[in-house]
Design an enzyme around this catalytic site. Sequence first.
Site, PDB file in Angstrom:
ATOM      1  N   HIS A 264     -46.565 108.127 -28.921  1.00 39.64           N
ATOM      2  CA  HIS A 264     -45.394 107.960 -28.077  1.00 39.64           C
ATOM      3  C   HIS A 264     -44.176 108.587 -28.747  1.00 39.64           C
ATOM      4  CE1 HIS A 264     -47.116 104.336 -25.651  1.00 39.64           C
ATOM      5  NE2 HIS A 264     -47.889 105.404 -25.622  1.00 39.64           N
TER       6      HIS A 264
ATOM      7  N   GLU B 193     -41.225 107.395 -29.342  1.00 40.52           N
ATOM      8  CA  GLU B 193     -40.598 106.527 -30.340  1.00 40.52           C
ATOM      9  C   GLU B 193     -41.384 106.557 -31.653  1.00 40.52           C
ATOM     10  OE1 GLU B 193     -40.333 104.475 -26.242  1.00 40.52           O
ATOM     11  OE2 GLU B 193     -41.764 105.698 -27.353  1.00 40.52           O
TER      12      GLU B 193
ATOM     13  N   CYS C 288     -42.908 100.713 -24.952  1.00 37.70           N
ATOM     14  CA  CYS C 288     -44.033  99.802 -24.723  1.00 37.70           C
ATOM     15  C   CYS C 288     -44.034  98.746 -25.826  1.00 37.70           C
ATOM     16  CB  CYS C 288     -45.350 100.582 -24.728  1.00 37.70           C
ATOM     17  SG  CYS C 288     -45.827 101.179 -26.377  1.00 37.70           S
TER      18      CYS C 288
ATOM     19  N   CYS D  73     -44.568 100.309 -29.431  1.00 36.16           N
ATOM     20  CA  CYS D  73     -43.356 100.958 -29.945  1.00 36.16           C
ATOM     21  C   CYS D  73     -42.262  99.940 -30.213  1.00 36.16           C
ATOM     22  CB  CYS D  73     -42.871 102.019 -28.960  1.00 36.16           C
ATOM     23  SG  CYS D  73     -43.977 103.443 -28.864  1.00 36.16           S
TER      24      CYS D  73
END
Length: 151
Positions: free
Chosen positions: A83, A85, A111, A114
């Site tokens: 992801h 992040e 999410c 993260c």
Amino acid sequence: MSSKSTSRPDWQTYFFQIARLVASRSTCLRRQVGAVIVKDNRILSTGYNGTPAGITHCLERGCIRTERNIPSGERHELCRGLHAEQNAIIQAAYHGVSINGADIYCTNQPCIICSKMLINAGIRKIYISDSYPDELAEEMLKEANIPLICP
């Protein structure tokens, strides 16, 4: 010298524009996400979602989540990519940059995975431009006193 009136974006607009530009580098077939980690109005790190360095991009090999009919927001571990992040945190660590006490600007709400990483990395505020259906992430961020700001 003439005095021209120029329209400069405020800091929040500026960092969201950069996050959207960073997202344009994404190699994900489902969603392009960008993240910018900032402290004292200085960019410390950026990240976009995509496969690890040296791994075939989903743009080239296809999406295993689509192939396996995995709905968005579920089974994050069944994905070839990281992801945005996560990549922003990894880039900061790779270059020896502390992000403790920094803020992050994301094109989407983080999410749960993260969110847990951002909590432990010392991020103090999360700015998002789009939501993401993850109640547990919201609950944990609230418990950690990290505001989720959607202007």
